[in-house]
Every structure is written in C-alpha cells, then in structure tokens.
Design an enzyme around this catalytic site. Structure first.
Site, PDB file in Angstrom:
ATOM      1  N   ASP A  54       8.461   9.244 -56.708  1.00 55.31           N
ATOM      2  CA  ASP A  54       7.277   9.252 -57.694  1.00 55.31           C
ATOM      3  C   ASP A  54       7.574   9.568 -58.976  1.00 55.31           C
ATOM      4  O   ASP A  54       8.820   9.946 -59.205  1.00 55.31           O
ATOM      5  CB  ASP A  54       5.837   9.775 -57.005  1.00 55.31           C
ATOM      6  CG  ASP A  54       6.082  11.283 -56.995  1.00 55.31           C
ATOM      7  OD1 ASP A  54       7.079  11.932 -57.529  1.00 55.31           O
ATOM      8  OD2 ASP A  54       5.040  11.956 -56.718  1.00 55.31           O
ATOM      9  N   CYS A  58       9.949  13.533 -54.660  1.00 57.21           N
ATOM     10  CA  CYS A  58       8.828  13.589 -55.536  1.00 57.21           C
ATOM     11  C   CYS A  58       8.914  15.019 -56.133  1.00 57.21           C
ATOM     12  O   CYS A  58       9.864  15.535 -56.330  1.00 57.21           O
ATOM     13  CB  CYS A  58       7.455  13.271 -54.330  1.00 57.21           C
ATOM     14  SG  CYS A  58       7.214  14.827 -53.262  1.00 57.21           S
ATOM     15  N   GLY A  59       7.803  15.563 -56.635  1.00 60.09           N
ATOM     16  CA  GLY A  59       7.921  16.794 -57.441  1.00 60.09           C
ATOM     17  C   GLY A  59       8.424  18.016 -56.361  1.00 60.09           C
ATOM     18  O   GLY A  59       9.319  18.700 -56.848  1.00 60.09           O
ATOM     19  N   THR A  60       7.739  17.738 -55.185  1.00 59.10           N
ATOM     20  CA  THR A  60       8.362  19.058 -54.258  1.00 59.10           C
ATOM     21  C   THR A  60       9.009  18.471 -53.336  1.00 59.10           C
ATOM     22  O   THR A  60       9.555  19.214 -52.249  1.00 59.10           O
ATOM     23  CB  THR A  60       6.982  19.785 -53.658  1.00 59.10           C
ATOM     24  OG1 THR A  60       6.080  18.784 -52.920  1.00 59.10           O
ATOM     25  CG2 THR A  60       5.769  20.379 -54.849  1.00 59.10           C
ATOM     26  N   GLY A  81       4.921  15.896 -50.214  1.00 56.54           N
ATOM     27  CA  GLY A  81       4.074  14.726 -50.153  1.00 56.54           C
ATOM     28  C   GLY A  81       4.681  13.740 -49.457  1.00 56.54           C
ATOM     29  O   GLY A  81       4.362  12.714 -48.610  1.00 56.54           O
ATOM     30  N   HIS A  99      21.558  17.715 -35.727  1.00 56.40           N
ATOM     31  CA  HIS A  99      20.458  18.303 -34.593  1.00 56.40           C
ATOM     32  C   HIS A  99      19.488  17.141 -34.452  1.00 56.40           C
ATOM     33  O   HIS A  99      18.967  17.050 -33.432  1.00 56.40           O
ATOM     34  CB  HIS A  99      19.955  19.362 -34.965  1.00 56.40           C
ATOM     35  CG  HIS A  99      20.879  20.701 -34.611  1.00 56.40           C
ATOM     36  ND1 HIS A  99      20.547  21.958 -34.349  1.00 56.40           N
ATOM     37  CD2 HIS A  99      22.441  20.742 -34.739  1.00 56.40           C
ATOM     38  CE1 HIS A  99      21.668  22.767 -34.270  1.00 56.40           C
ATOM     39  NE2 HIS A  99      22.653  22.062 -34.620  1.00 56.40           N
ATOM     40  N   ARG A 110      21.423  17.692 -25.366  1.00 57.10           N
ATOM     41  CA  ARG A 110      20.061  18.451 -25.755  1.00 57.10           C
ATOM     42  C   ARG A 110      19.470  17.980 -26.909  1.00 57.10           C
ATOM     43  O   ARG A 110      18.111  18.041 -27.121  1.00 57.10           O
ATOM     44  CB  ARG A 110      20.483  20.086 -25.914  1.00 57.10           C
ATOM     45  CG  ARG A 110      21.267  20.315 -27.094  1.00 57.10           C
ATOM     46  CD  ARG A 110      21.479  21.793 -27.007  1.00 57.10           C
ATOM     47  NE  ARG A 110      22.059  22.401 -28.259  1.00 57.10           N
ATOM     48  CZ  ARG A 110      23.411  22.094 -28.614  1.00 57.10           C
ATOM     49  NH1 ARG A 110      24.185  21.355 -28.202  1.00 57.10           N
ATOM     50  NH2 ARG A 110      23.756  22.738 -29.853  1.00 57.10           N
ATOM     51  N   HIS A 111      20.276  17.613 -27.994  1.00 59.17           N
ATOM     52  CA  HIS A 111      19.594  17.143 -29.126  1.00 59.17           C
ATOM     53  C   HIS A 111      18.854  15.880 -28.994  1.00 59.17           C
ATOM     54  O   HIS A 111      17.812  15.516 -29.441  1.00 59.17           O
ATOM     55  CB  HIS A 111      20.429  17.149 -30.185  1.00 59.17           C
ATOM     56  CG  HIS A 111      20.951  18.443 -30.772  1.00 59.17           C
ATOM     57  ND1 HIS A 111      20.150  19.423 -31.112  1.00 59.17           N
ATOM     58  CD2 HIS A 111      22.365  18.777 -30.955  1.00 59.17           C
ATOM     59  CE1 HIS A 111      20.809  20.380 -31.362  1.00 59.17           C
ATOM     60  NE2 HIS A 111      22.042  20.260 -31.184  1.00 59.17           N
TER      61      HIS A 111
HETATM   62  C1  RB5 Z   1       3.030  14.903 -58.379  1.00 58.81           C
HETATM   63  O1  RB5 Z   1       2.364  15.563 -59.443  1.00 58.81           O
HETATM   64  C2  RB5 Z   1       3.238  15.873 -57.035  1.00 58.81           C
HETATM   65  O2  RB5 Z   1       1.963  16.181 -56.494  1.00 58.81           O
HETATM   66  C3  RB5 Z   1       3.945  15.023 -56.349  1.00 58.81           C
HETATM   67  O3  RB5 Z   1       5.257  14.714 -56.851  1.00 58.81           O
HETATM   68  C4  RB5 Z   1       4.294  15.852 -54.995  1.00 58.81           C
HETATM   69  O4  RB5 Z   1       5.171  16.979 -55.431  1.00 58.81           O
HETATM   70  C5  RB5 Z   1       3.513  15.933 -53.949  1.00 58.81           C
HETATM   71  O5  RB5 Z   1       3.758  16.350 -52.730  1.00 58.81           O
END
Ligand code: RB5
Length: 142
Positions: free
Chosen positions: A7, A64-66, A69, A97, A132-133
C-alpha cells in the site's frame, strides 16, 4: 516468480525490494500500488495472495506501513502462510518451520538495508520438510 505488492505505507520500501530483485535477476510481478497516494492494503494483499495460492507465483512479498494489516488480510486466504518478519532469524525460521509462502514487512519499521537481507534470507531458505513441521502445518487451516 515472485509476487510483490504494497500500500502507500510500503511503496518506498517496495521500490527498494524491486531494485534488489532486479539486481539478482529474480523474476517478479508487481501487483501495485504504484505511488504513495493513499489506498487500501487489503486490495494488494488479496492480489498477491491469490497469485501465490493459484501457483502463478512461488512466493509473495507484501509491504504496508507496519506489515500488520496486509499480513492479516493475506492469511485469511486458504493456503496462504504469510509471515511478518522484521529480522533475519524470523525469516529463516518461518521458511524452515512454517514453509511460509508470503513475507510481509512494514515499510515504516525496517530500513532498506535490513529489508533486502530479510528478503534474501526468506527466498533462499528451503523448507526443512521435517515430519513434525509438516504435521503442524497440516493443522493450520481452519
Ligand atoms: C496506512 O496508513 C497503514 O494503516 C497501513 O499501511 C498498515 O500499517 C496497516 O496495517
């Protein structure tokens, strides 16, 4: 073939990862997004996830940013094992694994140098094939 998508929060890091793939002459298909304009990460998570589960692409990379999501969304698609990794140990372990087929990262969390090492580790670590995996992976789907 690698499927890659992001994103707006992951766009800049995706460009760095694409440069790495090009340098290594690794074939990829870029599913977007194509700019830093605000967009919805589930769209790109689903495009990459479907390319992987259909067999069109062996692995996927989602940013994405984190990374949160986009990885949550990808993991809702049957057959996807998407691992959010911000270190090389996790990237190696999830291939060994979990036989993860999609790597997720947060573009606001990791810098490009570490990110390409994570990608390199993920793409170059084979699944262990340990009984096991295999057993545990077979229990993952709802
Ligand atoms: C976008 O601002 C941010 O919410 C998205 O990139 C992400 O981090 C969501 O999990």
């Amino acid at each position: 073939m690698i499927a890659i998508g992001c994103d707006h929060g992951g766009y800049e890091l995706k460009q760095e990862v694409i440069r790495y793939l090009q340098d290594k002459q690794i074939e990829f298909r870029d599913f977007g997004t194509d700019s830093t304009a605000s967009c919805d990460y589930p769209v790109f998570a689903k495009l990459v996830a479907n390319a992987v589960v259909s067999g069109e692409c062996e692995f996927g990379i989602l940013i994405c940013g984190t990374g949160i999501g986009i990885s949550i969304t990808a993991n809702k698609i049957r057959g996807v094992r998407c691992a959010l990794c911000h270190d090389c140990f996790s990237a190696e372990a999830t291939r060994l694994h979990n036989n993860a087929n999609i790597l997720a990262m947060g573009g606001r969390i990791v810098g490009p140098g570490l990110a390409v090492k994570i990608v390199d580790t993920f793409l170059n670590t084979p699944f262990s094939n340990d009984e096991r995996h295999l057993r545990r992976i077979s229990q993952m789907e709802p």
